[in-house]
Write a protein that holds these residues in place. Structure first.
Motif, PDB file in Angstrom:
ATOM      1  N   LYS A   3       0.834  -1.205   0.000  1.00 33.40           N
ATOM      2  CA  LYS A   3       0.000   0.000   0.000  1.00 33.40           C
ATOM      3  C   LYS A   3       0.872   1.260   0.000  1.00 33.40           C
ATOM      4  CE  LYS A   3      -3.813  -2.317   2.385  1.00 33.40           C
ATOM      5  NZ  LYS A   3      -4.861  -2.161   3.414  1.00 33.40           N
ATOM      6  N   TYR A  63     -12.281  -2.527  -3.532  1.00 34.37           N
ATOM      7  CA  TYR A  63     -12.800  -2.560  -2.166  1.00 34.37           C
ATOM      8  C   TYR A  63     -14.335  -2.582  -2.129  1.00 34.37           C
ATOM      9  CZ  TYR A  63      -8.252  -1.980   0.121  1.00 34.37           C
ATOM     10  OH  TYR A  63      -6.984  -2.175   0.615  1.00 34.37           O
ATOM     11  N   HIS A 116     -16.518  -3.538   0.828  1.00 34.91           N
ATOM     12  CA  HIS A 116     -16.525  -2.674   2.023  1.00 34.91           C
ATOM     13  C   HIS A 116     -17.342  -1.403   1.813  1.00 34.91           C
ATOM     14  CE1 HIS A 116     -13.525  -5.219   3.864  1.00 34.91           C
ATOM     15  NE2 HIS A 116     -12.723  -5.080   2.822  1.00 34.91           N
ATOM     16  N   PHE A 173     -15.754   3.382   6.993  1.00 38.56           N
ATOM     17  CA  PHE A 173     -14.405   3.830   6.616  1.00 38.56           C
ATOM     18  C   PHE A 173     -14.136   3.711   5.112  1.00 38.56           C
ATOM     19  CE2 PHE A 173     -14.119  -0.584   8.138  1.00 38.56           C
ATOM     20  CZ  PHE A 173     -13.527  -1.215   7.045  1.00 38.56           C
ATOM     21  N   GLU A 177     -12.508   6.768   3.412  1.00 40.96           N
ATOM     22  CA  GLU A 177     -11.132   6.889   3.910  1.00 40.96           C
ATOM     23  C   GLU A 177     -10.213   5.858   3.234  1.00 40.96           C
ATOM     24  OE1 GLU A 177      -9.487   6.094   8.309  1.00 40.96           O
ATOM     25  OE2 GLU A 177     -11.515   6.937   8.230  1.00 40.96           O
ATOM     26  N   LEU A 178     -10.767   4.653   3.096  1.00 45.17           N
ATOM     27  CA  LEU A 178     -10.027   3.536   2.507  1.00 45.17           C
ATOM     28  C   LEU A 178      -9.650   3.848   1.051  1.00 45.17           C
ATOM     29  CD1 LEU A 178      -9.190   0.582   3.037  1.00 45.17           C
ATOM     30  CD2 LEU A 178     -11.499  -0.132   2.422  1.00 45.17           C
ATOM     31  N   ARG A 213       2.902  -6.976   9.100  1.00 42.52           N
ATOM     32  CA  ARG A 213       2.183  -5.919   9.824  1.00 42.52           C
ATOM     33  C   ARG A 213       2.639  -5.828  11.277  1.00 42.52           C
ATOM     34  NH1 ARG A 213      -3.347  -8.006   7.121  1.00 42.52           N
ATOM     35  NH2 ARG A 213      -3.489  -6.577   5.342  1.00 42.52           N
ATOM     36  N   VAL A 251      -4.750   0.458  11.713  1.00 43.66           N
ATOM     37  CA  VAL A 251      -5.452  -0.461  10.797  1.00 43.66           C
ATOM     38  C   VAL A 251      -5.617   0.128   9.394  1.00 43.66           C
ATOM     39  CG1 VAL A 251      -7.814   0.240  11.477  1.00 43.66           C
ATOM     40  CG2 VAL A 251      -7.384  -2.082  10.624  1.00 43.66           C
ATOM     41  N   GLY A 252      -5.795   1.424   9.301  1.00 42.23           N
ATOM     42  CA  GLY A 252      -5.971   2.058   7.986  1.00 42.23           C
ATOM     43  C   GLY A 252      -4.691   2.076   7.173  1.00 42.23           C
ATOM     44  N   ASN A 256      -2.026  -0.385   6.979  1.00 40.16           N
ATOM     45  CA  ASN A 256      -1.498  -1.686   7.400  1.00 40.16           C
ATOM     46  C   ASN A 256      -0.570  -2.315   6.351  1.00 40.16           C
ATOM     47  OD1 ASN A 256      -3.495  -2.354   5.612  1.00 40.16           O
ATOM     48  ND2 ASN A 256      -4.552  -3.802   6.942  1.00 40.16           N
ATOM     49  N   HIS A 303      -1.875  -5.492   1.293  1.00 35.76           N
ATOM     50  CA  HIS A 303      -3.150  -6.170   1.085  1.00 35.76           C
ATOM     51  C   HIS A 303      -2.868  -7.540   0.464  1.00 35.76           C
ATOM     52  CE1 HIS A 303      -7.247  -7.015  -0.293  1.00 35.76           C
ATOM     53  NE2 HIS A 303      -6.659  -7.452  -1.400  1.00 35.76           N
TER      54      HIS A 303
HETATM   55  P1  CMP Z   1      -7.200  -4.764   3.504  1.00 38.57           P
HETATM   56  O1  CMP Z   1      -6.731  -6.151   3.741  1.00 38.57           O
HETATM   57  O2  CMP Z   1      -6.594  -4.000   2.398  1.00 38.57           O
HETATM   58  O3  CMP Z   1      -8.788  -4.811   3.288  1.00 38.57           O
HETATM   59  C1  CMP Z   1      -9.662  -3.826   3.743  1.00 38.57           C
HETATM   60  C2  CMP Z   1      -8.964  -2.747   4.476  1.00 38.57           C
HETATM   61  O4  CMP Z   1      -9.805  -1.905   5.231  1.00 38.57           O
HETATM   62  C3  CMP Z   1      -8.032  -3.335   5.499  1.00 38.57           C
HETATM   63  O5  CMP Z   1      -6.963  -3.934   4.855  1.00 38.57           O
HETATM   64  C4  CMP Z   1      -7.725  -2.139   6.376  1.00 38.57           C
HETATM   65  O6  CMP Z   1      -6.598  -1.416   5.910  1.00 38.57           O
HETATM   66  C5  CMP Z   1      -8.959  -1.285   6.186  1.00 38.57           C
HETATM   67  N1  CMP Z   1      -9.698  -1.118   7.430  1.00 38.57           N
HETATM   68  C6  CMP Z   1     -10.251  -2.094   8.183  1.00 38.57           C
HETATM   69  N2  CMP Z   1     -10.848  -1.538   9.264  1.00 38.57           N
HETATM   70  C7  CMP Z   1     -10.657  -0.195   9.187  1.00 38.57           C
HETATM   71  C8  CMP Z   1     -11.033   0.907   9.988  1.00 38.57           C
HETATM   72  N3  CMP Z   1     -11.725   0.729  11.124  1.00 38.57           N
HETATM   73  N4  CMP Z   1     -10.649   2.142   9.597  1.00 38.57           N
HETATM   74  C9  CMP Z   1      -9.957   2.327   8.442  1.00 38.57           C
HETATM   75  N5  CMP Z   1      -9.569   1.300   7.633  1.00 38.57           N
HETATM   76  C10 CMP Z   1      -9.916   0.067   8.002  1.00 38.57           C
END
Ligand code: CMP
Length: 143
Positions: free
Chosen positions: A9, A49, A52, A57, A60-61, A102, A109-110, A112, A115
């Motif tokens: 990422k 994504y 989601h 989020f 933001e993602l 990680r 978490v945002g 990380n 992927h």
């Molecule tokens: P990823 O495996 O790329 O798949 C979905 C992504 O959503 C995850 O990794 C995290 O980076 C992101 N994510 C999960 N929970 C949150 C959260 N509470 N706030 C922001 N990003 C999140």
């Protein structure tokens, strides 16, 4: 042989972790089948994504994943989907075991770092979203 989609990422690229991370998968014995540095267009990020979309989020993602270059890859090998996820560690870096990607390099978490596809179905879908068939290189490599 099983294939997975892995993507370093924008935070991982910014922090110069591309070499360190790809090296882990190479040394493990997996085979690199495709790779490219790219800035993800908004539309592709929203597709990638898509599952989601309803999460609070989501905006933001998408904003984060399109904020700078990512390093998109296809890796091949026996059980590569599950093993790569073990090597990545838990989604939330706070819960990721020491020694995992990680666990070693992430805090929030945002952001990380990496992927990885979570199933054969998502691997196929994600590889198809990011790579044309002629970008996947087929060659012999002993495990
Ligand atoms: P990823 O495996 O790329 O798949 C979905 C992504 O959503 C995850 O990794 C995290 O980076 C992101 N994510 C999960 N929970 C949150 C959260 N509470 N706030 C922001 N990003 C999140």
């Amino acid at each position: 042989m099983e294939k997975t989609f892995l993507m370093i990422k924008p935070d991982g690229v910014q922090r110069s972790l591309v070499g360190e991370i790809t090296s882990r998968f190479e040394k493990k014995g997996f085979k690199l089948a495709a790779a490219k540095l790219m800035v993800i267009p908004n539309e592709l990020a929203e597709k990638h994504y898509g599952e989601h979309k309803e999460r609070p989020f989501f905006g933001e993602l998408v904003e984060f994943i399109t904020s700078g270059p990512v390093f998109a890859m296809v890796w091949e090998g026996e059980d590569v989907i599950a093993t790569a996820r073990l090597m990545m560690g838990a989604t939330n870096p706070k819960d990721a075991a020491p020694g995992t990607i990680r666990g070693e390099y992430g805090v929030i978490v945002g952001k990380n770092i990496i992927h990885g596809s979570d199933s054969p179905e998502s691997a196929e879908r994600e590889i198809g979203l990011f790579f044309d068939e002629n970008e996947i290189v087929n060659y012999q490599k002993d495990q």
